[in-house]
Structures are given as C-alpha cells and as structure tokens.
Design an enzyme around this catalytic site. Structure first.
Site, PDB file in Angstrom:
ATOM      1  N   GLY A  48     -48.079  21.976  24.874  1.00 24.00           N
ATOM      2  CA  GLY A  48     -48.492  20.712  24.287  1.00 24.00           C
ATOM      3  C   GLY A  48     -48.181  19.598  25.264  1.00 24.00           C
ATOM      4  O   GLY A  48     -48.198  19.792  26.486  1.00 24.00           O
TER       5      GLY A  48
ATOM      6  N   ILE B 140     -45.317  18.154  25.870  1.00 21.49           N
ATOM      7  CA  ILE B 140     -44.098  18.422  26.643  1.00 21.49           C
ATOM      8  C   ILE B 140     -44.365  19.493  27.688  1.00 21.49           C
ATOM      9  O   ILE B 140     -43.939  19.383  28.845  1.00 21.49           O
ATOM     10  CB  ILE B 140     -42.942  18.821  25.699  1.00 21.49           C
ATOM     11  CG1 ILE B 140     -42.488  17.600  24.896  1.00 21.49           C
ATOM     12  CG2 ILE B 140     -41.772  19.404  26.496  1.00 21.49           C
ATOM     13  CD1 ILE B 140     -41.415  17.886  23.874  1.00 21.49           C
TER      14      ILE B 140
ATOM     15  N   ALA C 259     -37.036  24.530  23.531  1.00 22.91           N
ATOM     16  CA  ALA C 259     -37.802  24.431  22.295  1.00 22.91           C
ATOM     17  C   ALA C 259     -36.837  24.275  21.111  1.00 22.91           C
ATOM     18  O   ALA C 259     -36.304  23.191  20.877  1.00 22.91           O
ATOM     19  CB  ALA C 259     -38.683  25.664  22.132  1.00 22.91           C
ATOM     20  N   ARG C 260     -36.589  25.348  20.409  1.00 22.50           N
ATOM     21  CA  ARG C 260     -35.608  25.419  19.332  1.00 22.50           C
ATOM     22  C   ARG C 260     -34.891  26.748  19.459  1.00 22.50           C
ATOM     23  O   ARG C 260     -35.471  27.757  19.877  1.00 22.50           O
ATOM     24  CB  ARG C 260     -36.273  25.306  17.955  1.00 22.50           C
ATOM     25  CG  ARG C 260     -36.811  23.919  17.614  1.00 22.50           C
ATOM     26  CD  ARG C 260     -35.688  22.916  17.385  1.00 22.50           C
ATOM     27  NE  ARG C 260     -36.169  21.625  16.922  1.00 22.50           N
ATOM     28  CZ  ARG C 260     -36.448  20.603  17.703  1.00 22.50           C
ATOM     29  NH1 ARG C 260     -36.339  20.738  19.030  1.00 22.50           N
ATOM     30  NH2 ARG C 260     -36.852  19.448  17.187  1.00 22.50           N
TER      31      ARG C 260
ATOM     32  N   GLU D  53     -26.691  26.796  16.156  1.00 24.90           N
ATOM     33  CA  GLU D  53     -26.490  25.512  16.827  1.00 24.90           C
ATOM     34  C   GLU D  53     -25.874  24.522  15.842  1.00 24.90           C
ATOM     35  O   GLU D  53     -26.373  24.407  14.722  1.00 24.90           O
ATOM     36  CB  GLU D  53     -27.835  24.973  17.337  1.00 24.90           C
ATOM     37  CG  GLU D  53     -27.707  23.732  18.189  1.00 24.90           C
ATOM     38  CD  GLU D  53     -29.042  23.243  18.728  1.00 24.90           C
ATOM     39  OE1 GLU D  53     -29.360  22.057  18.496  1.00 24.90           O
ATOM     40  OE2 GLU D  53     -29.765  24.046  19.363  1.00 24.90           O
TER      41      GLU D  53
ATOM     42  N   HIS E 104     -28.197  20.723  23.630  1.00 25.11           N
ATOM     43  CA  HIS E 104     -29.367  20.087  23.015  1.00 25.11           C
ATOM     44  C   HIS E 104     -29.470  18.618  23.438  1.00 25.11           C
ATOM     45  O   HIS E 104     -29.420  17.703  22.605  1.00 25.11           O
ATOM     46  CB  HIS E 104     -29.319  20.195  21.493  1.00 25.11           C
ATOM     47  CG  HIS E 104     -30.674  20.047  20.853  1.00 25.11           C
ATOM     48  ND1 HIS E 104     -30.973  20.555  19.609  1.00 25.11           N
ATOM     49  CD2 HIS E 104     -31.813  19.432  21.287  1.00 25.11           C
ATOM     50  CE1 HIS E 104     -32.234  20.263  19.296  1.00 25.11           C
ATOM     51  NE2 HIS E 104     -32.755  19.572  20.293  1.00 25.11           N
TER      52      HIS E 104
END
Length: 313
Positions: A146, A148, A227-228, A256, A275
């Site tokens: 996308g 990013i 990402a995640r 996390e 993060h």
C-alpha cells in the site's frame, strides 16, 4: 444535539480547525471530556491500549466518523459492533509512510551490517571487524504494497538493490511494475534475500508468516516486520531463529509489549524495536494536517478521505 469532536491533541494547538463543532480533548484519560453520546467525530487516541481505545465506543450513539491516527484499524474493529449504522471508519493514510519506511530501512541496514553486534562490542571496548552482508544487490520482497509499502520501495531504490518484488491482497500494475497477489507468495519467497511485512492485520494476514511461509524463505534471508505482530507466527519464527537459518528485525511482536523473559528477547539473529515505526517528530505535523483537512470536509459535508468501511453497509 450538540455535535462534539473528540481530539487526542489539544485543539488550541491545531491551526486551521473549522468553526462549528465543540472540540473536546481526550487522550485516554479516565474521565471523559463530555457525554460520549454527543460525540459526532471520534479521533482515536494514538498508541493507547485496546481497552482505552474501545472504552467510549459503546456510548457513541450519535457518532458519524471514527478516525484513527494509525495506518491500521485493527485496534478499533472490535468496537464497531457497538456503533450505529452509517458510521465511517477512516485511517491515517499519509501520516506514517515516511517514518515507517525510514525505520524499515534502518532495521534492514542494522541487521545486515551487524550494528547490534558493534554496539555490544563497543560496550565492552572490543574491536570486531569482518565482512557483513550489504543491502546492495539484494532481492527484496515487500508484502503489503500500500502507501507504506510504496514508501519503503522509494527508499530501497537508492541503495542499489537488485530487485523489489511487490505483493498485495490482489494483483495490479503500478508505474514501477506489477504487484503480485498474496497467492503468488509460495513462488516468490525462495528468491528473496529480505522479506518486508507491511500489510494490515486482517483475517487473511493473521499468521501469514507461518511455518510454511518461513520454510520457503531462502537460507540466510532476513524477515522484517513493520506491520502487526500477529502477522507472524511467533512460535514458528522462533523455531527458525534457533536454527540460525533465518534472521529477523521486528518492530512489532506477538505478544506486544513483549514481556520480560520471552524467548524472542534472547533468540539469535533477531533485532527488536518497541513499535516505534510511527511515533517520531514527523507524526504530529502530518496528523494535524490530516485532522484539519478531514474536519473541514466533515463540516462542509464533503467526501472524507481514507474511508475504510461504513458500519452496516
């Protein structure tokens, strides 16, 4: 009913906000700034725990827009069931591209060139030379192409990489070349020296980097996750790291925050940052520009940017 706008940035600090709404500052404090039932535009506090983000949502009976200041919206999805139909969910596309892409390059370069080892050696007053991998001439696979992902490619090109291969949910063509669908990953992974994960967290991408995905990566390849955390199967990654076959650079983890004593902390060949892809000096001015633009559109009844979905649609 009075229309309130809840902002996680003090409204007096933001130049250009349109007249009309009552602006309420709320950045996750225990007490709400006003009755949530009068909130028409909820800007989600940035980098706050899930319980904080979701706490007002069951009470937002008049809300029309939920605006995140993050690129991902996974943190607010559980609260959508409590909202009336017709609420637009918007993300922060345009805010985090520069910072996240910058960190991605930092993680790649630090991992390949051995910067963590140099820091540890410096702490001990030791001079440790030797040959290290370069980013130049490497094949880089960007999974999640996308805005990013495109910003990451923008920063990869000057480093003379051999090739950037792009992957997204579905195939398309860009000015730089084709974007492959996720279904092509099994064939693309074996050729990649660096695999960058920058995809949103969805049902389709949860544990995308599972044992099979990792097994298809070439020996010595680097996995970078900006990402995640749950996009990667942590147990499967640990198994590969322990063998030394793969290395990893992770700005996000599952769980996390990563708790003390978790085996990822001590796994060989892994670099972990807490993060920090988004929270930089670049965040605030871009976030304020987005809010000013969106709220002017909202007040003037113009189409909003970055609408991800509409509840009940």
């Amino acid at each position: 009913m009075t229309a309130d706008v809840w902002l996680p940035i003090p409204p007096e600090d933001i130049e250009g906000l349109p007249a009309g709404p009552n602006y309420r500052f709320w950045d996750g404090a225990e007490d709400f700034p006003a009755d949530p039932a009068e909130c028409a535009y909820y800007v989600v506090p940035y980098m706050k725990p899930l319980d904080v983000v979701l706490r007002p949502m069951p009470h937002l009976s008049s809300v029309q827009v939920v605006q995140t200041l993050s690129a991902g919206v996974d943190n607010v999805l559980p609260g959508l069931k409590d909202l009336p139909d017709g609420v637009r969910l918007c993300n922060a596309r345009g805010v985090h591209e520069a910072s996240t892409a910058e960190l991605t390059l930092a993680l790649i370069l630090a991992s390949l060139r051995g910067i963590p080892d140099f820091v540890r050696a410096q702490d001990k007053g030791e001079w440790r030379g030797g040959f290290r991998p370069a980013l130049a001439d490497k094949n880089v696979l960007v999974v999640g192409y996308g805005s990013i992902g495109a910003a990451i490619e923008d920063r990869l090109v000057p480093f003379e990489v051999a090739r950037v291969v792009r992957v997204a949910r579905s195939a398309r063509t860009t000015e730089r070349g084709p974007v492959h669908p996720l279904t092509d990953l099994p064939a693309l992974l074996p050729d990649a020296d660096v695999v960058v994960l920058s995809t949103p967290l969805t049902d389709a991408t949860r544990h995308l980097a599972d044992a099979d995905f990792l097994a298809r990566m070439k020996d010595g390849a680097l996995l970078v996750n900006v990402a995640r955390g749950p996009v990667v199967d942590t147990k499967a990654l640990l198994a590969e790291l322990e063998t030394g076959r793969l290395t990893a650079a992770l700005d996000v983890t599952d769980p996390e925050p990563l708790p003390a004593g978790h085996p990822l902390w001590q796994a060989p060949g892994v670099l972990i940052s807490p993060h920090v892809g988004g929270p930089t000096s670049a965040f605030r001015p871009r976030a304020e520009r987005l809010l000013v633009d969106q709220l002017n559109r909202f007040v003037n009844r113009e189409p909003l940017r970055n609408v991800i979905l509409t509840t009940g649609a």
